[in-house]
Design a protein around this motif. Structure first.
Motif, PDB file in Angstrom:
ATOM      1  N   TRP A  10       0.833  -1.195   0.000  1.00  0.00           N
ATOM      2  CA  TRP A  10       0.000   0.000   0.000  1.00  0.00           C
ATOM      3  C   TRP A  10       0.866   1.242   0.000  1.00  0.00           C
ATOM      4  CZ3 TRP A  10      -4.674  -0.021  -1.517  1.00  0.00           C
ATOM      5  CH2 TRP A  10      -5.513  -1.098  -1.258  1.00  0.00           C
ATOM      6  N   GLN A  11       0.358   2.276  -0.652  1.00  0.00           N
ATOM      7  CA  GLN A  11       0.976   3.601  -0.584  1.00  0.00           C
ATOM      8  C   GLN A  11      -0.153   4.622  -0.660  1.00  0.00           C
ATOM      9  OE1 GLN A  11       3.656   3.582  -3.930  1.00  0.00           O
ATOM     10  NE2 GLN A  11       2.094   4.269  -5.351  1.00  0.00           N
ATOM     11  N   GLN A  12       0.107   5.786  -0.096  1.00  0.00           N
ATOM     12  CA  GLN A  12      -0.878   6.853  -0.186  1.00  0.00           C
ATOM     13  C   GLN A  12      -0.169   8.159  -0.504  1.00  0.00           C
ATOM     14  OE1 GLN A  12      -2.332   9.260   2.646  1.00  0.00           O
ATOM     15  NE2 GLN A  12      -1.089   8.611   4.348  1.00  0.00           N
ATOM     16  N   VAL A  13      -0.875   8.987  -1.255  1.00  0.00           N
ATOM     17  CA  VAL A  13      -0.394  10.329  -1.527  1.00  0.00           C
ATOM     18  C   VAL A  13      -1.355  11.274  -0.818  1.00  0.00           C
ATOM     19  CG1 VAL A  13       0.046  12.084  -3.289  1.00  0.00           C
ATOM     20  CG2 VAL A  13       0.621   9.684  -3.737  1.00  0.00           C
ATOM     21  N   ALA A  14      -0.815  12.046   0.126  1.00  0.00           N
ATOM     22  CA  ALA A  14      -1.623  13.044   0.832  1.00  0.00           C
ATOM     23  C   ALA A  14      -1.456  14.362   0.106  1.00  0.00           C
ATOM     24  CB  ALA A  14      -1.164  13.165   2.282  1.00  0.00           C
ATOM     25  N   LYS A  15      -2.579  15.010  -0.171  1.00  0.00           N
ATOM     26  CA  LYS A  15      -2.537  16.320  -0.819  1.00  0.00           C
ATOM     27  C   LYS A  15      -2.443  17.368   0.285  1.00  0.00           C
ATOM     28  CE  LYS A  15      -5.074  14.782  -4.870  1.00  0.00           C
ATOM     29  NZ  LYS A  15      -5.201  13.383  -4.693  1.00  0.00           N
ATOM     30  N   THR A  16      -1.336  18.133   0.275  1.00  0.00           N
ATOM     31  CA  THR A  16      -1.103  19.144   1.306  1.00  0.00           C
ATOM     32  C   THR A  16      -0.906  20.511   0.646  1.00  0.00           C
ATOM     33  OG1 THR A  16       1.308  19.046   1.336  1.00  0.00           O
ATOM     34  CG2 THR A  16       0.148  17.365   2.627  1.00  0.00           C
TER      35      THR A  16
END
Length: 158
Positions: free
Chosen positions: A61-67
């Motif tokens: 799993w991987q996630q990209v957080a939009k900041t």
């Protein structure tokens, strides 16, 4: 051997897709316990994080957080350290499956900092299903626990 066996096949719930924060409990106390200053806490409290979850090329799993400062990639290789940064402190995160919970332990890279910091961990799991599914992030720092609940982002791609 156990870590290799855990990593062999995809497991756990399906986090795939876009998620947006819809509920937060005890977040400011969590940040305060970590030593985050007043101004940074106030900014963090006003944010509504969005995350995009997918499987990486290796199946983890991987996630990209939009900041506000741009996207931040976080990977969850099972049983292997992943370098990251928590409030300016370089850390290693090691994830594992605990049933249907993706559990991550966080350790500062600097031994002197490790002695100063309290135990830090995160647990991610799903509740509900379909459109009512929630992705729950439970963060612990010492005795302080914060719950962040994400719902499917129906505005994603619009």
């Amino acid at each position: 051997a156990e870590a290799a066996a855990q990593a062999a096949a995809p497991r756990g719930p399906d986090f795939t897709g876009a998620w947006v924060l819809t509920r937060s409990e005890n977040f400011e106390k969590y940040l305060e316990a970590m030593g985050v200053g007043w101004a940074k806490r106030k900014v963090a409290m006003q944010m509504t994080p969005k995350q995009e979850w997918s499987r990486g090329p290796d199946g983890d799993w991987q996630q990209v957080a939009k900041t506000p400062v741009g996207p931040k990639l976080e990977a969850f290789p099972i049983g292997k350290p992943f370098p990251d940064e928590v409030d300016g402190i370089k850390v290693s995160k090691v994830s594992r499956w605990d049933g249907d919970v993706l559990a991550t332990d966080v350790t500062p890279d600097d031994p002197a900092m490790a002695k100063k910091m309290q135990a830090m961990s995160m647990r991610r799991f799903m509740t509900g299903s379909g459109r009512d599914a929630k992705l729950v992030l439970e963060m612990k720092y010492g005795a302080t626990t914060c719950i962040r609940e994400f719902s499917r982002d129906t505005s994603a791609g619009k």
